[in-house]
Design an enzyme around this catalytic site. Structure first.
Site, mmCIF file in Angstrom:
data_model
loop_
_atom_site.group_PDB
_atom_site.id
_atom_site.type_symbol
_atom_site.label_atom_id
_atom_site.label_comp_id
_atom_site.label_asym_id
_atom_site.label_seq_id
_atom_site.Cartn_x
_atom_site.Cartn_y
_atom_site.Cartn_z
ATOM 1 N N HIS A 331 46.352 72.099 13.913
ATOM 2 C CA HIS A 331 45.299 72.633 14.983
ATOM 3 C C HIS A 331 45.313 72.432 16.547
ATOM 4 O O HIS A 331 44.688 72.746 17.286
ATOM 5 C CB HIS A 331 44.007 72.223 14.648
ATOM 6 C CG HIS A 331 43.388 72.807 13.102
ATOM 7 N ND1 HIS A 331 42.906 74.039 13.006
ATOM 8 C CD2 HIS A 331 43.506 72.446 11.856
ATOM 9 C CE1 HIS A 331 42.490 74.461 11.958
ATOM 10 N NE2 HIS A 331 43.006 73.303 11.280
ATOM 11 N N LYS A 510 31.203 74.698 24.432
ATOM 12 C CA LYS A 510 32.424 74.102 23.523
ATOM 13 C C LYS A 510 32.314 72.484 23.856
ATOM 14 O O LYS A 510 31.621 72.059 24.994
ATOM 15 C CB LYS A 510 33.695 74.507 23.942
ATOM 16 C CG LYS A 510 33.813 74.625 25.472
ATOM 17 C CD LYS A 510 35.230 75.238 25.985
ATOM 18 C CE LYS A 510 35.200 76.971 25.730
ATOM 19 N NZ LYS A 510 35.996 77.571 25.078
ATOM 20 N N ARG A 511 33.329 71.714 23.072
ATOM 21 C CA ARG A 511 33.249 70.330 23.312
ATOM 22 C C ARG A 511 33.908 70.188 25.093
ATOM 23 O O ARG A 511 34.442 70.900 25.504
ATOM 24 C CB ARG A 511 34.346 69.735 22.480
ATOM 25 C CG ARG A 511 34.047 69.702 21.152
ATOM 26 C CD ARG A 511 32.596 68.702 21.091
ATOM 27 N NE ARG A 511 32.899 67.450 21.263
ATOM 28 C CZ ARG A 511 32.785 66.158 20.322
ATOM 29 N NH1 ARG A 511 32.234 66.565 19.136
ATOM 30 N NH2 ARG A 511 33.142 64.911 20.638
ATOM 31 N N LYS A 516 39.998 71.790 28.676
ATOM 32 C CA LYS A 516 39.025 73.069 28.585
ATOM 33 C C LYS A 516 38.281 73.412 29.842
ATOM 34 O O LYS A 516 37.755 74.405 30.216
ATOM 35 C CB LYS A 516 37.755 72.670 27.436
ATOM 36 C CG LYS A 516 38.262 72.805 25.953
ATOM 37 C CD LYS A 516 37.268 72.453 24.978
ATOM 38 C CE LYS A 516 37.661 72.183 23.692
ATOM 39 N NZ LYS A 516 37.971 73.289 22.912
ATOM 40 N N THR A 618 37.679 79.461 18.777
ATOM 41 C CA THR A 618 37.283 80.645 17.921
ATOM 42 C C THR A 618 35.723 81.082 18.618
ATOM 43 O O THR A 618 35.152 82.178 18.299
ATOM 44 C CB THR A 618 36.938 79.941 16.763
ATOM 45 O OG1 THR A 618 36.279 78.598 16.763
ATOM 46 C CG2 THR A 618 37.982 79.811 15.745
ATOM 47 N N LYS A 622 33.779 85.094 19.011
ATOM 48 C CA LYS A 622 32.365 85.433 18.604
ATOM 49 C C LYS A 622 31.844 86.080 19.779
ATOM 50 O O LYS A 622 31.182 87.095 19.412
ATOM 51 C CB LYS A 622 31.813 84.012 18.316
ATOM 52 C CG LYS A 622 32.064 83.163 16.892
ATOM 53 C CD LYS A 622 31.696 81.644 16.963
ATOM 54 C CE LYS A 622 32.296 80.866 15.915
ATOM 55 N NZ LYS A 622 32.319 79.549 16.078
HETATM 56 O O1 73E Z 1 41.741 75.380 19.675
HETATM 57 C C1 73E Z 1 40.847 74.701 18.654
HETATM 58 C C2 73E Z 1 40.929 75.842 17.448
HETATM 59 O O2 73E Z 1 40.347 76.847 17.525
HETATM 60 C C3 73E Z 1 41.529 73.591 18.509
HETATM 61 O O3 73E Z 1 41.375 72.574 19.557
HETATM 62 C C4 73E Z 1 40.415 72.734 17.231
HETATM 63 O O4 73E Z 1 40.746 73.539 16.090
HETATM 64 C C5 73E Z 1 40.204 74.893 16.320
HETATM 65 C C6 73E Z 1 40.269 75.496 14.726
HETATM 66 O O5 73E Z 1 41.686 75.918 14.651
HETATM 67 C C7 73E Z 1 41.113 71.203 16.888
HETATM 68 N N1 73E Z 1 40.384 70.393 16.606
HETATM 69 C C8 73E Z 1 41.297 69.108 16.451
HETATM 70 N N2 73E Z 1 42.222 69.661 16.435
HETATM 71 N N3 73E Z 1 42.438 70.934 17.158
HETATM 72 C C9 73E Z 1 40.700 68.017 15.924
HETATM 73 C C10 73E Z 1 41.497 66.894 16.109
HETATM 74 C C11 73E Z 1 41.208 65.599 15.670
HETATM 75 C C12 73E Z 1 39.803 65.400 15.285
HETATM 76 C C13 73E Z 1 38.993 66.333 15.184
HETATM 77 C C14 73E Z 1 39.254 67.499 15.613
#
Ligand code: 73E
Length: 775
Positions: A331, A510-511, A516, A618, A622
């Protein structure tokens, strides 16, 4: 509820209604489970540290088609349906996109009728609550389980004993791990019902319990605290969600959580398989396991350990079976998020697994002797490499991200296994993110093309012919206008601020993270405010800028960005010269429910990450689905959104991923950008000189310094292009019909971003699983 209706509180009504709905879900749930056993098809197991499911009551009512009936029934008691729904707390068992994606996937798996189960942790405290004190973020614990939670079914009979530490010995030629620290995992099940209640899967969450919860001897000796110590310690493992998004924690308790839920899930999967089958070699035919990022990566070595050490298969056979079952979704490419464990810490907690990881490396090296690409090197255990080597398929979450995976972090491994990496672009469930959260738009769509779109979102294409018709477009505009008024009322009631419903609603939720670039957004707002003040009587397009999002507790720069935005809001909103043209608000405690209120009211969706950093996003999907136009960079799934909605319906700006890498090589890139853009220079100067913190003028010097002297995320270099794109948005908004047409085209062309499409992709390309529902 055992109460006279006259004395019932909202809480009682909600519980009574939840139980009534739950009863109806249970029938479908039991039928689906029975069907799964009978058919003995392949089952999918989705292992995830996070499931950000939000509220469940409305989901149940909507999926069972009971909205009217429930509304009427409550009315006979004089109770308002919406207020009952608003009483439910969010299940906030996740940080952000990764956890919410898992929740959307569960919804789609049930809607499609794919036999599946989600496995995770039953955190007693979900993601912290956020409030502001003098504009600063303050965290407090989230306590969703303090009131009864009607959606879970405790399964005290489903328990596994797990261990940590201890010794690895040999007995009769077999390796035996004897852990010295034991605890139990207890299952709690939540039914996840799909559209129209045709299928329901299970979300199984594990809670930590002591093996012997109470020490009677110590109690009798008068040491009451020590008597309950075992239980307290065991429970800490599922106590709290680590609040870091896209960052690795590196903490021992985090590794214990990862092993705890992965090992319990593997045991549960094997128990179910062995109840129906003799030959473990058939496992890959019946079981597909998806690792949601590397957090459950230890499930690979654990399955291998059980097959080899406990069931007696050869190591090679055990590895082949494990490889046949496991898949891994990546991710993020952010280096700070890639999980690596110090091998001493790892070896102390999981001594046998460290040995197994070495054997996995050996086997991989023997099969691919070209280069040593190992899961263990430099004194670290590398969970990304481990997951890649063990997995049958590895996937990215957008086309661009998957491409970058192949070219950067997994370049060498991809060279060895060119067919392993596949792309599955993320999606969102249209049940929650359009049908439920935006009833006005949902009705307009259903009036126009019928309701088939709810389970087949690409039918939204059939809206295109309507968009040319004036009366339809006016109805479409009216829906957005009404959603904005509803949001204004909601904000006025809760936060005491009246927003202008005729302004363009520009939203970034978002976070909070430097990549970002919420700070790019607020810098542009400052420059815009300064420009309005230069010409107060000017013909400005009114804007409302809305922010929401949490910062990780230890991420000080992100917390300072929140503080800055709140300080800017205070000054700007108090300015009589500008307040008809610009308002800024940062809403506290962003969560799934707040997103459901905000997204239907958005005109402009801010998706402005530094190119190459946001794997997918995501929220971007939305917003488009709810008729907001995107202002964004070519990053993550923005690329695919723009391709589909049409470049003329998307405000693109900024450098591309490879330009970003080039630009960073120029040592004074930020100063050059500042020198070239007087607006940027003036906005930075206002931050630096304390315009927004007059009582504490030095408060934001470090932010201005960071942007001037280092600016890793290229805020300054992208500023001018962002400013320009914002003015194009203003220009388009001046023509309400033109804007509405662009917005409606976003809706009509966003059908591909349904998580149903994503899940069908996983079923076909990765799992080889089939729906058990008649088409
Ligand atoms: O871009 C997003 C993505 O849409 C991405 O940053 C996020 O996952 C979403 C779903 O695919 C994400 N979260 C984490 N890594 N990528 C993450 C890593 C460590 C702890 C918690 C979350």
């Amino acid at each position: 509820m055992g109460k006279d209706p006259e004395h019932a509180k909202f809480f009682d009504w909600r519980m009574a209604l939840s139980h009534a709905i739950r009863d109806r879900i249970v029938d479908r749930w039991v039928a689906s489970t029975r069907r799964t056993y009978e058919q003995d098809g392949k089952r999918v197991y989705y292992l995830s540290m996070e499931f950000l499911i939000g509220r469940l009551l409305e989901d149940g009512i909507v999926n069972l088609g009971l909205v009217e009936e429930v509304g009427e029934t409550l009315r006979t008691f004089g109770i308002d349906y919406r207020s009952v729904l608003e009483d439910e707390p969010d299940a906030a068992l996740g940080n952000g996109g990764l956890g919410r994606l898992a929740a959307c996937f569960l919804d789609s798996l049930s809607t499609i009728g794919c036999p599946a189960m989600g496995y995770g942790i039953r955190y007693e405290n979900g993601l912290f609550k956020q409030s502001f004190v003098d504009g600063r973020q303050v965290e407090s614990p989230e306590t969703w389980l303090q009131e009864p939670h009607p959606w879970e079914f405790g399964r005290p009979e489903v328990r596994f004993t797990l261990g940590f530490r201890g010794e690895v010995t040999t007995e009769n030629g077999r390796t035996v791990w004897k852990p010295s620290e034991l605890l139990q995992a207890e299952a709690f099940d939540t039914p996840i019902v799909g559209w129209q209640g045709r299928w329901a899967n299970t979300l199984r969450l594990w809670a930590g319990r002591a093996v012997d919860p109470f020490d009677l001897d110590r109690f009798n000796a008068g040491d009451f605290a020590a008597a309950a110590e075992h239980e307290a310690l065991a429970r800490t493992i599922s106590r709290v969600l680590y609040p870091e998004d896209s960052n690795e924690a590196g903490k021992e308790l985090r590794l214990k959580q990862e092993f705890f839920f992965s090992a319990a899930s593997i045991r549960d999967i094997l128990r179910r398989f062995e109840g129906q089958h003799e030959d473990l070699r058939a496992l890959p035919k019946k079981v597909a396991i998806q690792l949601n990022d590397t957090h459950p990566a230890i499930a690979g070595p654990e399955l291998l350990r059980i097959l080899h050490d406990e069931r007696g298969l050869s190591f090679e056979e055990a590895l082949e079976i494990t490889h046949g079952c496991m898949n891994y979704t990546n991710h993020t490419l952010l280096p700070e998020a890639l999980e690596r464990w110090d091998e001493r810490l790892f070896g102390r907690l999981l001594p046998r697994h460290l040995q197994i990881i070495d054997r996995i490396d050996d086997a991989h090296y023997r099969a691919n002797p070209t280069r040593l690409l190992s899961a263990r090197s430099d004194g670290q255990v590398k969970m990304g490499e481990l997951s890649f080597i063990v997995a049958n398929k590895v996937n990215g979450v957008s086309a661009l991200h998957t491409d970058l995976m192949k070219k950067t972090v997994f370049k060498d491994l991809h060279g060895l296994h060119p067919d392993r990496i596949v792309n599955e672009t993320n999606g969102v469930t249209p049940r929650r993110w359009l049908h439920s959260c935006n009833p006005g738009l949902s009705s307009l769509i259903t009036d126009s093309i019928g309701d088939g779109w709810i389970a087949d979102l690409e039918q939204l294409e059939r809206l295109e012919p309507f968009i040319g018709k004036d009366d339809w477009l006016h109805r479409f505009r009216a829906v957005k206008a009404e959603n904005k008024v509803t949001l204004c009322d909601y904000i006025a009631e809760r936060h005491g601020m009246r927003l202008n419903p005729d302004a363009m609603f520009d939203i970034q939720i978002k976070r909070i993270h430097e990549y970002k670039r919420q700070h790019l957004n607020i810098l542009e707002a400052i420059a815009h405010w300064q420009e309005i003040k230069d010409t107060p009587g000017g013909d400005w397009v009114p804007r409302v800028k809305i922010f929401a999002g949490k910062a990780a507790q230890g991420y000080h720069f992100a917390k300072d960005i929140i503080h800055l935005i709140n300080d800017v809001a205070k000054v700007v909103n108090a300015d009589a010269e500008t307040r008809d043209s610009l308002q800024v608000i940062f809403l506290p405690n962003y969560n799934v429910t707040l997103a459901e209120h905000l997204i239907p009211a958005a005109d402009l969706s801010e998706q402005i990450s530094t190119a190459g950093k946001e794997a997918s996003g995501t929220g971007n999907m939305k917003f488009a689905l709810n008729g907001a136009l995107t202002i964004g960079t070519l990053d993550g799934a923005n690329v695919e959104i723009r391709e589909r909605v049409g470049e003329e319906n998307f405000f693109l700006f900024g450098m591309l991923a490879d330009e970003v890498m080039q630009r960073r090589m120029i040592h004074d890139h930020a100063q050059q950008a500042i020198a070239a853009d007087p607006r940027l220079a003036r906005a930075l100067e206002a931050i630096r000189s304390g315009t927004f913190s007059p009582q504490d003028p030095g408060r934001y010097v470090h932010i201005a310094d960071n942007l001037t002297w280092s600016d890793y995320f290229l805020v300054c270099s992208d500023f001018s292009a962002y400013w320009q794109a914002q003015r194009e948005a203003d220009h388009a908004y001046r023509d309400p019909d033109l804007w509405a047409r662009k917005a409606a085209l976003n809706v009509a062309r966003s059908g591909w971003f349904s998580s149903d499409r994503t899940i069908r992709g996983y079923m076909c390309d990765i799992w080889g699983a089939e729906s058990l529902l008649a088409p």
